[in-house]
Design a protein around this motif. Structure first.
Motif, short mmCIF file in Angstrom:
data_model
loop_
_atom_site.label_atom_id
_atom_site.label_comp_id
_atom_site.label_asym_id
_atom_site.label_seq_id
_atom_site.Cartn_x
_atom_site.Cartn_y
_atom_site.Cartn_z
N ALA A 289 0.85 -1.19 0.00
CA ALA A 289 0.00 0.00 0.00
C ALA A 289 0.89 1.24 0.00
CB ALA A 289 -0.91 -0.01 1.23
N PRO A 290 0.37 2.37 -0.48
CA PRO A 290 1.17 3.60 -0.50
C PRO A 290 1.71 3.95 0.88
CG PRO A 290 -0.81 3.88 -1.80
CD PRO A 290 -0.94 2.56 -1.09
N GLY A 291 3.01 4.20 0.94
CA GLY A 291 3.62 4.58 2.20
C GLY A 291 3.89 3.45 3.16
N LYS A 292 3.61 2.23 2.72
CA LYS A 292 3.82 1.07 3.60
C LYS A 292 4.80 0.09 2.97
CE LYS A 292 -0.63 1.24 5.96
NZ LYS A 292 -1.82 0.45 6.40
N GLU A 293 5.35 -0.77 3.80
CA GLU A 293 6.26 -1.79 3.30
C GLU A 293 5.49 -2.92 2.62
OE1 GLU A 293 9.88 -1.30 6.58
OE2 GLU A 293 8.71 -3.15 6.48
N ARG A 294 6.19 -3.58 1.72
CA ARG A 294 5.60 -4.74 1.07
C ARG A 294 5.45 -5.87 2.10
NH1 ARG A 294 7.64 -6.29 -4.87
NH2 ARG A 294 7.21 -4.05 -4.97
N GLU A 295 4.34 -6.58 2.02
CA GLU A 295 4.09 -7.65 2.97
C GLU A 295 3.57 -8.90 2.27
OE1 GLU A 295 1.19 -6.12 5.73
OE2 GLU A 295 -0.33 -5.78 4.18
N GLY A 296 3.90 -10.03 2.87
CA GLY A 296 3.47 -11.30 2.31
C GLY A 296 2.02 -11.59 2.65
N VAL A 297 1.23 -11.94 1.66
CA VAL A 297 -0.20 -12.19 1.84
C VAL A 297 -0.49 -13.69 1.91
CG1 VAL A 297 -2.48 -11.88 0.83
CG2 VAL A 297 -0.77 -10.04 0.66
N ALA A 298 -0.01 -14.42 0.92
CA ALA A 298 -0.28 -15.86 0.86
C ALA A 298 0.79 -16.53 0.01
CB ALA A 298 -1.66 -16.12 0.27
N GLY A 299 1.03 -17.81 0.29
CA GLY A 299 2.03 -18.54 -0.48
C GLY A 299 1.76 -20.02 -0.47
N LEU A 300 2.37 -20.69 -1.44
CA LEU A 300 2.29 -22.14 -1.49
C LEU A 300 3.44 -22.68 -2.33
CD1 LEU A 300 1.28 -22.72 -4.59
CD2 LEU A 300 -0.99 -22.51 -3.64
N TYR A 301 3.64 -24.01 -2.22
CA TYR A 301 4.61 -24.70 -3.05
C TYR A 301 3.85 -25.37 -4.18
CZ TYR A 301 8.00 -28.21 -4.53
OH TYR A 301 8.84 -29.01 -5.27
N THR A 302 4.22 -25.12 -5.42
CA THR A 302 3.47 -25.65 -6.54
C THR A 302 3.64 -27.16 -6.69
OG1 THR A 302 5.32 -25.13 -8.00
CG2 THR A 302 3.56 -23.49 -7.83
N GLY A 303 4.56 -27.74 -5.95
CA GLY A 303 4.73 -29.18 -5.97
C GLY A 303 3.88 -29.90 -4.94
N GLY A 304 3.06 -29.16 -4.21
CA GLY A 304 2.18 -29.78 -3.23
C GLY A 304 2.58 -29.42 -1.82
N GLY A 305 1.63 -29.50 -0.90
CA GLY A 305 1.91 -29.16 0.49
C GLY A 305 1.00 -28.09 1.01
N GLY A 306 1.42 -27.46 2.05
CA GLY A 306 0.55 -26.50 2.73
C GLY A 306 0.55 -25.13 2.08
N THR A 307 -0.31 -24.31 2.62
CA THR A 307 -0.43 -22.91 2.20
C THR A 307 -0.10 -22.01 3.38
OG1 THR A 307 -2.80 -23.00 2.67
CG2 THR A 307 -2.12 -23.38 0.39
#
Length: 123
Positions: free
Chosen positions: A40-58
């Motif tokens: 967001a403007p004036g804010k640091e970049r932050e991680g929202v969501a992630g996963l491994y495309t080979g399978g596993g958790g989110t």
């Protein structure tokens, strides 16, 4: 090398939904970790969501748990971020990113970034 192409941003009212897409290509056919980040403007970049495309958790940041869903369609080499019950505080530029080999929401683990797509949520 990894190439990323994002789509799906836009404007929506609070409570609405959007789905972001990120088409990825990997030259050596490795399975990347894929993440969605926002800034967001004036804010640091932050991680929202992630996963491994080979399978596993989110992985999700706390403020989006239960509202956002990350998924992958390997046949299309595409990662999605389904965003429901959107809030004005979700307004940001959203970036798709890819990294190897371990997955998390740490920005430093991601080496490849898309161009970003704007999400605007009005109250």
């Amino acid at each position: 090398q990894v190439q990323l192409v994002e789509s799906g941003g836009g404007s929506v009212q609070a409570g609405g939904s959007l789905r972001l897409s990120c088409a990825y290509s990997v030259t050596d056919n490795r399975r990347p970790c894929m993440g969605w980040f926002r800034q967001a403007p004036g804010k640091e970049r932050e991680g929202v969501a992630g996963l491994y495309t080979g399978g596993g958790g989110t992985y999700y940041m706390n403020s989006v748990k239960g509202r956002f869903t990350i998924s992958v369609e390997n046949a299309k080499n595409t990662v999605y971020l389904q965003m429901d019950s959107l809030k004005p505080e979700d307004t940001a530029m959203y970036y798709c990113a890819a990294g190897f080999p371990t997955c998390s929401l740490e920005i430093a683990r991601y080496n490849y970034w898309g161009q970003g797509t704007q999400v605007t949520v009005s109250s």
